[in-house]
Design an enzyme around this catalytic site. Sequence first.
Site, mmCIF file in Angstrom:
data_model
loop_
_atom_site.group_PDB
_atom_site.id
_atom_site.type_symbol
_atom_site.label_atom_id
_atom_site.label_comp_id
_atom_site.label_asym_id
_atom_site.label_seq_id
_atom_site.Cartn_x
_atom_site.Cartn_y
_atom_site.Cartn_z
ATOM 1 N N CYS A 70 -7.175 37.127 -18.936
ATOM 2 C CA CYS A 70 -7.193 37.149 -17.469
ATOM 3 C C CYS A 70 -8.521 36.579 -16.955
ATOM 4 O O CYS A 70 -9.594 37.041 -17.351
ATOM 5 C CB CYS A 70 -7.052 38.601 -17.025
ATOM 6 S SG CYS A 70 -7.105 38.844 -15.262
ATOM 7 N N CYS A 181 -7.238 30.390 -13.403
ATOM 8 C CA CYS A 181 -6.306 31.522 -13.292
ATOM 9 C C CYS A 181 -5.184 31.299 -14.296
ATOM 10 O O CYS A 181 -4.729 30.162 -14.481
ATOM 11 C CB CYS A 181 -5.744 31.604 -11.873
ATOM 12 S SG CYS A 181 -4.445 32.836 -11.674
HETATM 13 N N1 DGL Z 1 -4.345 37.087 -14.486
HETATM 14 C C1 DGL Z 1 -4.991 36.882 -13.212
HETATM 15 C C2 DGL Z 1 -6.111 35.844 -13.382
HETATM 16 O O1 DGL Z 1 -6.088 35.012 -14.285
HETATM 17 C C3 DGL Z 1 -4.014 36.458 -12.138
HETATM 18 C C4 DGL Z 1 -3.085 37.561 -11.705
HETATM 19 C C5 DGL Z 1 -3.806 38.733 -11.092
HETATM 20 O O2 DGL Z 1 -4.371 38.613 -9.981
HETATM 21 O O3 DGL Z 1 -3.808 39.779 -11.713
HETATM 22 O O4 DGL Z 1 -7.035 35.842 -12.643
#
Ligand code: DGL
Length: 262
Positions: A70, A181
Amino acid sequence: MPIGVFDSGVGGLTVMREIMSQLPGENILYLGDTARVPYGTRSPETVIRYSVENTQFFISKGIKLLVVACNTSSSVSLEVLRERFPIPVIGVVEPGARAAVSGTKLKRVAVIGTETTINSRSYERAIRAIDVSISVSGIACPLFVPIIEEGWLEGEVVALTAEKYLSSIRNNGADILVLGCTHYPMIKDVIAKVAGISLIDSAIETAKEVKGVLAERNILRQGKEPGEREFFVTDAPEKFSRTGERFLGQKILNISKISLGV
Ligand code: DGL
């Protein structure tokens, strides 16, 4: 021992997919914290707490290396995880930042991500730690995550949203755009068309880093048979597998629901 990969939900499967393709023999445990997604709109303190709990779960399972797939969690919690846990911890920000530094000729990089990622300026810090002459601008694109999870990977909704968020990039002089992201690789083509500059996919760069660290520490899995995969979620497994299969590019079997932090 397996590699542990966690994300706030399904998005990190884009990172797992790359790890599977570059390291097909590795056993991988994936945790999607689907009961507490999204992380990208939450405060750093909350994201750090969730990330520590996710890592504690993996430690109880026994892993040889942790991948924080993430971007939001990588942006705010990596230092804490590295301090608290005795295993190598790889996030997605540093590998993406390194690729951006080697890619930019004009010394201007643009980064897109969630609000918490952009507010943390994590990519800017990581890029400028390598080359202080590079300027970095960030754009938060919060609507992309729900649109992508809805499966609208092409068509007018995603195209108009991309235009609204990204048209300014065409005039800001950057020659590299970092997809900061987990979800954005799913709409790479749409983003590339609007931004009109080269993209860096942090998922690909992170998988390369995982391979490098395992090799360097001599802990690559030996043998020729394909690795085993096991998935854990903190909310309904059915929804995760339905959406997740699009992200992983294959069927998701072997899922269990667990509880964290209650
Ligand atoms: N996995 C999150 C990121 O890469 C995107 C989804 C979320 O906001 O939890 O920042």
